[in-house]
Structures are given as C-alpha cells and as structure tokens.
Design a protein around this motif. Structure first.
Motif, PDB file in Angstrom:
ATOM      1  N   ARG A 287     -40.454  -7.757 -88.278  1.00  0.00           N
ATOM      2  CA  ARG A 287     -40.480  -7.084 -89.576  1.00  0.00           C
ATOM      3  C   ARG A 287     -39.118  -7.310 -90.233  1.00  0.00           C
ATOM      4  N   ILE A 288     -39.112  -8.006 -91.371  1.00  0.00           N
ATOM      5  CA  ILE A 288     -37.876  -8.392 -92.038  1.00  0.00           C
ATOM      6  C   ILE A 288     -37.818  -7.707 -93.398  1.00  0.00           C
ATOM      7  N   ARG A 289     -36.784  -6.913 -93.619  1.00  0.00           N
ATOM      8  CA  ARG A 289     -36.592  -6.224 -94.902  1.00  0.00           C
ATOM      9  C   ARG A 289     -35.353  -6.810 -95.572  1.00  0.00           C
ATOM     10  N   THR A 290     -35.548  -7.384 -96.757  1.00  0.00           N
ATOM     11  CA  THR A 290     -34.475  -7.999 -97.517  1.00  0.00           C
ATOM     12  C   THR A 290     -34.239  -7.161 -98.771  1.00  0.00           C
ATOM     13  N   THR A 291     -32.992  -6.723 -98.974  1.00  0.00           N
ATOM     14  CA  THR A 291     -32.648  -5.844-100.090  1.00  0.00           C
ATOM     15  C   THR A 291     -31.549  -6.467-100.932  1.00  0.00           C
ATOM     16  N   ASN A 292     -31.730  -6.420-102.238  1.00  0.00           N
ATOM     17  CA  ASN A 292     -30.713  -6.869-103.186  1.00  0.00           C
ATOM     18  C   ASN A 292     -29.785  -5.695-103.483  1.00  0.00           C
ATOM     19  N   LEU A 293     -28.514  -5.819-103.116  1.00  0.00           N
ATOM     20  CA  LEU A 293     -27.522  -4.775-103.360  1.00  0.00           C
ATOM     21  C   LEU A 293     -26.717  -5.041-104.626  1.00  0.00           C
ATOM     22  N   SER A 294     -27.020  -6.142-105.302  1.00  0.00           N
ATOM     23  CA  SER A 294     -26.276  -6.571-106.477  1.00  0.00           C
ATOM     24  C   SER A 294     -26.775  -5.865-107.740  1.00  0.00           C
ATOM     25  N   LEU A 295     -25.976  -5.932-108.788  1.00  0.00           N
ATOM     26  CA  LEU A 295     -26.359  -5.402-110.091  1.00  0.00           C
ATOM     27  C   LEU A 295     -27.065  -6.452-110.936  1.00  0.00           C
ATOM     28  N   SER A 296     -27.384  -7.577-110.337  1.00  0.00           N
ATOM     29  CA  SER A 296     -28.113  -8.649-111.020  1.00  0.00           C
ATOM     30  C   SER A 296     -29.111  -9.259-110.035  1.00  0.00           C
ATOM     31  N   PRO A 297     -30.090  -9.994-110.542  1.00  0.00           N
ATOM     32  CA  PRO A 297     -31.036 -10.656-109.637  1.00  0.00           C
ATOM     33  C   PRO A 297     -30.296 -11.572-108.653  1.00  0.00           C
ATOM     34  N   THR A 298     -30.821 -11.667-107.446  1.00  0.00           N
ATOM     35  CA  THR A 298     -30.171 -12.428-106.378  1.00  0.00           C
ATOM     36  C   THR A 298     -31.178 -13.316-105.672  1.00  0.00           C
ATOM     37  N   ASN A 299     -30.723 -14.485-105.250  1.00  0.00           N
ATOM     38  CA  ASN A 299     -31.535 -15.431-104.487  1.00  0.00           C
ATOM     39  C   ASN A 299     -31.247 -15.282-102.998  1.00  0.00           C
ATOM     40  N   VAL A 300     -32.305 -15.372-102.208  1.00  0.00           N
ATOM     41  CA  VAL A 300     -32.180 -15.393-100.750  1.00  0.00           C
ATOM     42  C   VAL A 300     -32.991 -16.583-100.268  1.00  0.00           C
ATOM     43  N   ARG A 301     -32.363 -17.448 -99.475  1.00  0.00           N
ATOM     44  CA  ARG A 301     -33.031 -18.671 -99.014  1.00  0.00           C
ATOM     45  C   ARG A 301     -33.126 -18.687 -97.490  1.00  0.00           C
ATOM     46  N   PHE A 302     -34.364 -18.833 -97.023  1.00  0.00           N
ATOM     47  CA  PHE A 302     -34.653 -18.909 -95.597  1.00  0.00           C
ATOM     48  C   PHE A 302     -35.321 -20.236 -95.289  1.00  0.00           C
ATOM     49  N   LEU A 303     -35.134 -20.705 -94.070  1.00  0.00           N
ATOM     50  CA  LEU A 303     -35.949 -21.755 -93.495  1.00  0.00           C
ATOM     51  C   LEU A 303     -36.843 -21.054 -92.478  1.00  0.00           C
ATOM     52  N   GLN A 304     -38.165 -21.158 -92.657  1.00  0.00           N
ATOM     53  CA  GLN A 304     -39.131 -20.458 -91.826  1.00  0.00           C
ATOM     54  C   GLN A 304     -39.822 -21.442 -90.897  1.00  0.00           C
ATOM     55  N   ALA A 305     -39.870 -21.110 -89.616  1.00  0.00           N
ATOM     56  CA  ALA A 305     -40.580 -21.914 -88.623  1.00  0.00           C
ATOM     57  C   ALA A 305     -41.802 -21.123 -88.162  1.00  0.00           C
ATOM     58  N   ILE A 306     -42.985 -21.734 -88.301  1.00  0.00           N
ATOM     59  CA  ILE A 306     -44.259 -21.088 -87.975  1.00  0.00           C
ATOM     60  C   ILE A 306     -44.948 -21.899 -86.889  1.00  0.00           C
ATOM     61  N   PRO A 307     -45.182 -21.325 -85.715  1.00  0.00           N
ATOM     62  CA  PRO A 307     -45.869 -22.071 -84.659  1.00  0.00           C
ATOM     63  C   PRO A 307     -47.270 -22.469 -85.089  1.00  0.00           C
ATOM     64  N   ASN A 308     -47.665 -23.713 -84.767  1.00  0.00           N
ATOM     65  CA  ASN A 308     -49.031 -24.170 -84.983  1.00  0.00           C
ATOM     66  C   ASN A 308     -49.881 -23.713 -83.825  1.00  0.00           C
ATOM     67  N   ASN A 309     -51.099 -23.281 -84.128  1.00  0.00           N
ATOM     68  CA  ASN A 309     -52.043 -22.935 -83.059  1.00  0.00           C
ATOM     69  C   ASN A 309     -52.639 -24.221 -82.519  1.00  0.00           C
ATOM     70  N   THR A 310     -52.755 -24.301 -81.213  1.00  0.00           N
ATOM     71  CA  THR A 310     -53.474 -25.393 -80.592  1.00  0.00           C
ATOM     72  C   THR A 310     -54.906 -24.924 -80.346  1.00  0.00           C
ATOM     73  N   SER A 311     -55.788 -25.828 -80.015  1.00  0.00           N
ATOM     74  CA  SER A 311     -57.198 -25.459 -79.855  1.00  0.00           C
ATOM     75  C   SER A 311     -57.398 -24.401 -78.783  1.00  0.00           C
ATOM     76  N   GLU A 312     -56.595 -24.417 -77.713  1.00  0.00           N
ATOM     77  CA  GLU A 312     -56.786 -23.412 -76.658  1.00  0.00           C
ATOM     78  C   GLU A 312     -56.164 -22.074 -77.019  1.00  0.00           C
TER      79      GLU A 312
END
Length: 110
Positions: A81-106
């Motif tokens: 569970r990831i909660r990302t909060t902007n503490l700035s007085l202006s809009p802010t960008n947050v950049r992640f690289l996400q790795a998602i496991p692929n399901n195999t047939s089994e």
C-alpha cells in the motif's frame, strides 16, 4: 538515481523475489496541492526515480520524506500500500518505475 541504476536494482530485486519474467511501466503522477494518492502494489516494486523536495511517500516497506526530522533513511523502493502526498504549495510530479510480475500458466489463477 540514474535510469541504469534503477533498472539494475529492479532486475536484482525481482530475481530475489523469485520473478524472472516481469513488465516495466513508467508511472508519472501529477499531484495537485495537498493531494494524497494511494496505489496498491503488492508483489510489485515501485522505484522512485526522481526524488522531489516536497513529497511524502509511505509504503509497507518504508518512507521517503526529505522534510521528516525523525526518519533515519529515505526509501526509494516501495511495495504494498503506497500513499504519495504532495506537501508543496504547487502541483508536483512524482516519477516511479514499476515492475509487475507476469503470471505464468501454472500461476495464472492468482
């Protein structure tokens, strides 16, 4: 953090978690003033690639908040569970690289 370091880190961490086949996604969040966004990423890795001064990221594995006085270290890897909060007085960008496991047939039934 450089892109090459993030990719190498994710490759090693996914292997440690038992995943050799996974998808990579670039997640670019634009947070409005005082916005908090929650992402559910169990069994995935979210790697913060561009840390910002006025963001707070809390997850099941750690905290990233440069302004936090009581933190001993900043975590760039986030899962669960990831909660990302902007503490700035202006809009802010947050950049992640996400790795998602692929399901195999089994393991496709989850």
């Amino acid at each position: 953090m450089t892109g090459e370091l993030a990719l190498e880190y994710i490759r090693r961490r996914m292997a440690e978690m038992g995943h050799t086949n996974y998808l990579l996604r670039f997640r670019h969040l634009l947070l409005r003033v005082n916005e908090t966004r929650e992402i559910i990423g169990y069994n995935q890795i979210f790697m913060l690639v561009e840390p910002a001064q006025d963001i707070r990221i809390e997850s099941d594995v750690g905290l990233f908040d440069i302004n936090e006085d009581h933190a001993n270290e900043m975590q760039y890897e986030h899962r669960g569970r990831i909660r990302t909060t902007n503490l700035s007085l202006s809009p802010t960008n947050v950049r992640f690289l996400q790795a998602i496991p692929n399901n195999t047939s089994e393991h496709a039934d989850n």
